[in-house]
Design a protein around this motif. Structure first.
Motif, PDB file in Angstrom:
ATOM      1  N   ILE A  21       0.841  -1.210   0.000  1.00  0.00           N
ATOM      2  CA  ILE A  21       0.000   0.000   0.000  1.00  0.00           C
ATOM      3  C   ILE A  21       0.872   1.255   0.000  1.00  0.00           C
ATOM      4  CG2 ILE A  21      -1.657   1.348   1.367  1.00  0.00           C
ATOM      5  CD1 ILE A  21      -2.860  -1.302   2.323  1.00  0.00           C
ATOM      6  N   MET A  22       1.967   1.220   0.769  1.00  0.00           N
ATOM      7  CA  MET A  22       2.855   2.372   0.880  1.00  0.00           C
ATOM      8  C   MET A  22       3.481   2.738  -0.463  1.00  0.00           C
ATOM      9  SD  MET A  22       6.152   2.839   3.417  1.00  0.00           S
ATOM     10  CE  MET A  22       6.996   1.419   2.700  1.00  0.00           C
ATOM     11  N   THR A  23       3.732   1.742  -1.323  1.00  0.00           N
ATOM     12  CA  THR A  23       4.411   2.005  -2.597  1.00  0.00           C
ATOM     13  C   THR A  23       3.464   2.458  -3.700  1.00  0.00           C
ATOM     14  OG1 THR A  23       4.190  -0.299  -3.340  1.00  0.00           O
ATOM     15  CG2 THR A  23       6.162   0.273  -2.048  1.00  0.00           C
ATOM     16  N   GLY A 144      27.737  18.638   1.045  1.00  0.00           N
ATOM     17  CA  GLY A 144      26.689  19.527   0.547  1.00  0.00           C
ATOM     18  C   GLY A 144      26.207  19.154  -0.838  1.00  0.00           C
ATOM     19  N   LYS A 145      27.138  18.844  -1.736  1.00  0.00           N
ATOM     20  CA  LYS A 145      26.739  18.476  -3.093  1.00  0.00           C
ATOM     21  C   LYS A 145      25.997  17.142  -3.103  1.00  0.00           C
ATOM     22  CE  LYS A 145      30.679  19.219  -5.430  1.00  0.00           C
ATOM     23  NZ  LYS A 145      31.503  19.408  -6.660  1.00  0.00           N
ATOM     24  N   SER A 146      26.370  16.238  -2.177  1.00  0.00           N
ATOM     25  CA  SER A 146      25.632  14.980  -2.044  1.00  0.00           C
ATOM     26  C   SER A 146      24.191  15.251  -1.636  1.00  0.00           C
ATOM     27  CB  SER A 146      26.291  14.079  -0.998  1.00  0.00           C
ATOM     28  OG  SER A 146      27.561  13.672  -1.410  1.00  0.00           O
ATOM     29  N   LEU A 147      24.016  16.182  -0.703  1.00  0.00           N
ATOM     30  CA  LEU A 147      22.668  16.547  -0.271  1.00  0.00           C
ATOM     31  C   LEU A 147      21.896  17.225  -1.402  1.00  0.00           C
ATOM     32  CD1 LEU A 147      23.509  17.860   3.312  1.00  0.00           C
ATOM     33  CD2 LEU A 147      22.274  15.759   2.755  1.00  0.00           C
ATOM     34  N   LEU A 148      22.556  18.091  -2.152  1.00  0.00           N
ATOM     35  CA  LEU A 148      21.897  18.739  -3.289  1.00  0.00           C
ATOM     36  C   LEU A 148      21.423  17.719  -4.313  1.00  0.00           C
ATOM     37  CD1 LEU A 148      24.068  21.926  -4.076  1.00  0.00           C
ATOM     38  CD2 LEU A 148      21.731  21.854  -3.170  1.00  0.00           C
ATOM     39  N   SER A 149      22.155  16.627  -4.450  1.00  0.00           N
ATOM     40  CA  SER A 149      21.788  15.604  -5.442  1.00  0.00           C
ATOM     41  C   SER A 149      20.492  14.891  -5.065  1.00  0.00           C
ATOM     42  CB  SER A 149      22.915  14.583  -5.610  1.00  0.00           C
ATOM     43  OG  SER A 149      23.010  13.711  -4.499  1.00  0.00           O
ATOM     44  N   THR A 150      20.048  15.054  -3.822  1.00  0.00           N
ATOM     45  CA  THR A 150      18.788  14.429  -3.386  1.00  0.00           C
ATOM     46  C   THR A 150      17.603  15.383  -3.527  1.00  0.00           C
ATOM     47  OG1 THR A 150      18.888  15.102  -1.040  1.00  0.00           O
ATOM     48  CG2 THR A 150      20.121  13.120  -1.683  1.00  0.00           C
ATOM     49  N   PHE A 151      17.854  16.645  -3.870  1.00  0.00           N
ATOM     50  CA  PHE A 151      16.781  17.630  -4.013  1.00  0.00           C
ATOM     51  C   PHE A 151      15.932  17.299  -5.243  1.00  0.00           C
ATOM     52  CE2 PHE A 151      18.326  21.706  -1.667  1.00  0.00           C
ATOM     53  CZ  PHE A 151      18.708  20.933  -0.580  1.00  0.00           C
ATOM     54  N   ASN A 152      14.636  17.549  -5.165  1.00  0.00           N
ATOM     55  CA  ASN A 152      13.829  17.459  -6.379  1.00  0.00           C
ATOM     56  C   ASN A 152      14.023  18.744  -7.183  1.00  0.00           C
ATOM     57  OD1 ASN A 152      11.995  19.506  -5.445  1.00  0.00           O
ATOM     58  ND2 ASN A 152      10.829  17.957  -4.314  1.00  0.00           N
ATOM     59  N   GLN A 153      13.427  18.803  -8.356  1.00  0.00           N
ATOM     60  CA  GLN A 153      13.678  19.932  -9.255  1.00  0.00           C
ATOM     61  C   GLN A 153      13.283  21.270  -8.637  1.00  0.00           C
ATOM     62  OE1 GLN A 153      12.088  19.445 -13.197  1.00  0.00           O
ATOM     63  NE2 GLN A 153      12.612  21.513 -13.834  1.00  0.00           N
ATOM     64  N   ASP A 154      12.131  21.312  -8.009  1.00  0.00           N
ATOM     65  CA  ASP A 154      11.673  22.576  -7.406  1.00  0.00           C
ATOM     66  C   ASP A 154      12.604  23.022  -6.277  1.00  0.00           C
ATOM     67  OD1 ASP A 154       9.554  22.718  -9.124  1.00  0.00           O
ATOM     68  OD2 ASP A 154       8.095  21.855  -7.726  1.00  0.00           O
ATOM     69  N   SER A 212      13.947   5.080   1.144  1.00  0.00           N
ATOM     70  CA  SER A 212      12.500   5.258   0.942  1.00  0.00           C
ATOM     71  C   SER A 212      12.138   6.723   0.712  1.00  0.00           C
ATOM     72  CB  SER A 212      11.714   4.704   2.147  1.00  0.00           C
ATOM     73  OG  SER A 212      11.967   3.327   2.312  1.00  0.00           O
ATOM     74  N   GLY A 213      12.984   7.416  -0.060  1.00  0.00           N
ATOM     75  CA  GLY A 213      12.704   8.797  -0.412  1.00  0.00           C
ATOM     76  C   GLY A 213      13.035   9.814   0.656  1.00  0.00           C
ATOM     77  N   ARG A 214      13.537   9.374   1.801  1.00  0.00           N
ATOM     78  CA  ARG A 214      13.893  10.291   2.883  1.00  0.00           C
ATOM     79  C   ARG A 214      15.403  10.421   2.985  1.00  0.00           C
ATOM     80  NH1 ARG A 214      12.485  12.829   7.473  1.00  0.00           N
ATOM     81  NH2 ARG A 214      13.971  12.787   9.182  1.00  0.00           N
ATOM     82  N   THR A 215      15.895  11.656   3.035  1.00  0.00           N
ATOM     83  CA  THR A 215      17.327  11.918   3.173  1.00  0.00           C
ATOM     84  C   THR A 215      17.673  12.097   4.645  1.00  0.00           C
ATOM     85  OG1 THR A 215      17.401  13.010   1.009  1.00  0.00           O
ATOM     86  CG2 THR A 215      19.235  13.437   2.518  1.00  0.00           C
ATOM     87  N   TYR A 216      18.573  11.238   5.140  1.00  0.00           N
ATOM     88  CA  TYR A 216      18.953  11.273   6.556  1.00  0.00           C
ATOM     89  C   TYR A 216      20.231  12.077   6.791  1.00  0.00           C
ATOM     90  CZ  TYR A 216      15.477   7.640   7.322  1.00  0.00           C
ATOM     91  OH  TYR A 216      14.296   6.935   7.385  1.00  0.00           O
ATOM     92  N   GLY A 217      20.981  12.349   5.731  1.00  0.00           N
ATOM     93  CA  GLY A 217      22.228  13.083   5.860  1.00  0.00           C
ATOM     94  C   GLY A 217      23.189  12.657   4.766  1.00  0.00           C
ATOM     95  N   ALA A 218      24.455  12.903   4.992  1.00  0.00           N
ATOM     96  CA  ALA A 218      25.492  12.526   4.035  1.00  0.00           C
ATOM     97  C   ALA A 218      26.824  12.443   4.775  1.00  0.00           C
ATOM     98  CB  ALA A 218      25.583  13.539   2.898  1.00  0.00           C
ATOM     99  N   GLN A 244      28.014   3.285   2.700  1.00  0.00           N
ATOM    100  CA  GLN A 244      26.714   3.851   2.361  1.00  0.00           C
ATOM    101  C   GLN A 244      25.625   2.774   2.363  1.00  0.00           C
ATOM    102  OE1 GLN A 244      26.123   4.908  -1.792  1.00  0.00           O
ATOM    103  NE2 GLN A 244      25.185   6.863  -1.193  1.00  0.00           N
ATOM    104  N   SER A 245      25.890   1.642   1.697  1.00  0.00           N
ATOM    105  CA  SER A 245      24.890   0.585   1.619  1.00  0.00           C
ATOM    106  C   SER A 245      24.607  -0.026   2.984  1.00  0.00           C
ATOM    107  CB  SER A 245      25.343  -0.503   0.639  1.00  0.00           C
ATOM    108  OG  SER A 245      26.521  -1.153   1.087  1.00  0.00           O
ATOM    109  N   LYS A 246      25.635  -0.139   3.831  1.00  0.00           N
ATOM    110  CA  LYS A 246      25.439  -0.732   5.155  1.00  0.00           C
ATOM    111  C   LYS A 246      24.644   0.193   6.069  1.00  0.00           C
ATOM    112  CE  LYS A 246      29.318  -3.951   5.232  1.00  0.00           C
ATOM    113  NZ  LYS A 246      30.548  -4.393   5.920  1.00  0.00           N
ATOM    114  N   ILE A 247      24.904   1.501   5.973  1.00  0.00           N
ATOM    115  CA  ILE A 247      24.146   2.464   6.778  1.00  0.00           C
ATOM    116  C   ILE A 247      22.685   2.464   6.358  1.00  0.00           C
ATOM    117  CG2 ILE A 247      23.844   4.909   7.310  1.00  0.00           C
ATOM    118  CD1 ILE A 247      26.921   5.184   6.977  1.00  0.00           C
ATOM    119  N   ILE A 248      22.454   2.477   5.051  1.00  0.00           N
ATOM    120  CA  ILE A 248      21.085   2.485   4.550  1.00  0.00           C
ATOM    121  C   ILE A 248      20.350   1.220   4.963  1.00  0.00           C
ATOM    122  CG2 ILE A 248      19.695   2.392   2.435  1.00  0.00           C
ATOM    123  CD1 ILE A 248      21.779   4.272   1.157  1.00  0.00           C
TER     124      ILE A 248
END
Length: 251
Positions: A21-23, A144-154, A212-218, A244-248
């Motif tokens: 249902i969540m997806t 910072g650039k890693s975090l920017l890469s998770t931003f949507n277009q808006d 799951s679409g949520r950014t926790y940090g970088a 990265q994969s182990k943290i996620i």
């Protein structure tokens, strides 16, 4: 999941139903849930009735479409208030520091800056300058650039429209078109590279922590440029992806 004796198989079935249902972009009907969870409609309906009684799902409309219940809003607030990405990530970042012998930084997005939560120093005699709690510019730092890469277009367009791209070092990207291209590359490959853009003679590789679409940090691996050969950079990326994969997976 570890190989342990599991009590209450119906709980796992209920989880599979709620995960499906969540997806869904549109709340599904009973037939869709049954088909996508490999359970017969009778079983799914019984579980849905129980979940609805508990407030975990809602059934609405003449088609009887199912969505997750608002009770999860309370759960999510409780999780967010007690969740500590620093404690969760630190064991994996410590291993990353030991594998690379370089400085590891962990940060989160806050007020259009990357705020450092922790720093694991390199065993090398040469220490890199950074302060816990300090905000880094998003467009100049690997975190910072890693975090920017998770931003949507808006979100990204708003950031560009409200941020002055100042020249911090000779390598700082101050052209919006170039920054857009750089972030797009980071988004595609899953990590960002900072080539002496925030501090002269320092190279960093940053990795976003997203699930799951949520950014926790970088987090980032930082080293003086003079000792980073091509093979070193390849190892930074290799071990950074593992961390990265182990943290996620642990989130």
């Amino acid at each position: 999941m570890e190989n342990k004796s599991i009590y209450g198989g119906v709980l796992l079935k209920a989880k599979n139903i709620m995960d499906f249902i969540m997806t869904c972009e549109t709340p599904p009907i009973l037939t869709e849930i049954s088909r996508n969870t490999a359970m017969n409609k009778s079983t799914v309906l019984k579980i849905l009735h129980t979940l609805e009684l508990c407030g975990y799902v809602r059934c609405t409309g003449p088609e009887k479409r199912y969505s997750l219940g608002t009770v999860f809003l309370g759960y999510s607030q409780s999780v967010l208030s007690t969740f500590n990405i620093k404690s969760l990530a630190e064991p994996y970042l410590t291993t990353l520091r030991d594998n690379t012998n370089e400085t590891i930084n962990l940060g989160i997005l806050q007020n259009q800056s990357a705020v450092l939560l922790s720093k694991l120093e390199s065993p090398s005699a040469i220490k890199l300058y950074s302060d816990i709690g300090k905000g880094l510019r998003l467009y100049t730092s690997a975190i910072g650039k890693s975090l920017l890469s998770t931003f949507n277009q808006d979100e990204f367009e708003n950031y560009l429209n409200t941020t002055e791209l100042e020249q911090i070092t000779p390598n700082t990207i101050t052209n919006k078109a170039e920054l857009i291209q750089d972030i797009e590359v980071a988004r595609k490959r899953g990590y960002a590279i900072e080539n002496c853009e925030n501090q002269p003679d320092v190279i960093c590789v940053g990795f976003p922590i997203v699930r799951s679409g949520r950014t926790y940090g970088a987090f980032s691996i930082s080293a003086p440029k003079y000792r980073v050969k091509t093979t070193d950079l390849e190892n930074f990326i290799k071990y950074g992806k593992i961390a990265q994969s182990k943290i996620i997976a642990a989130l």
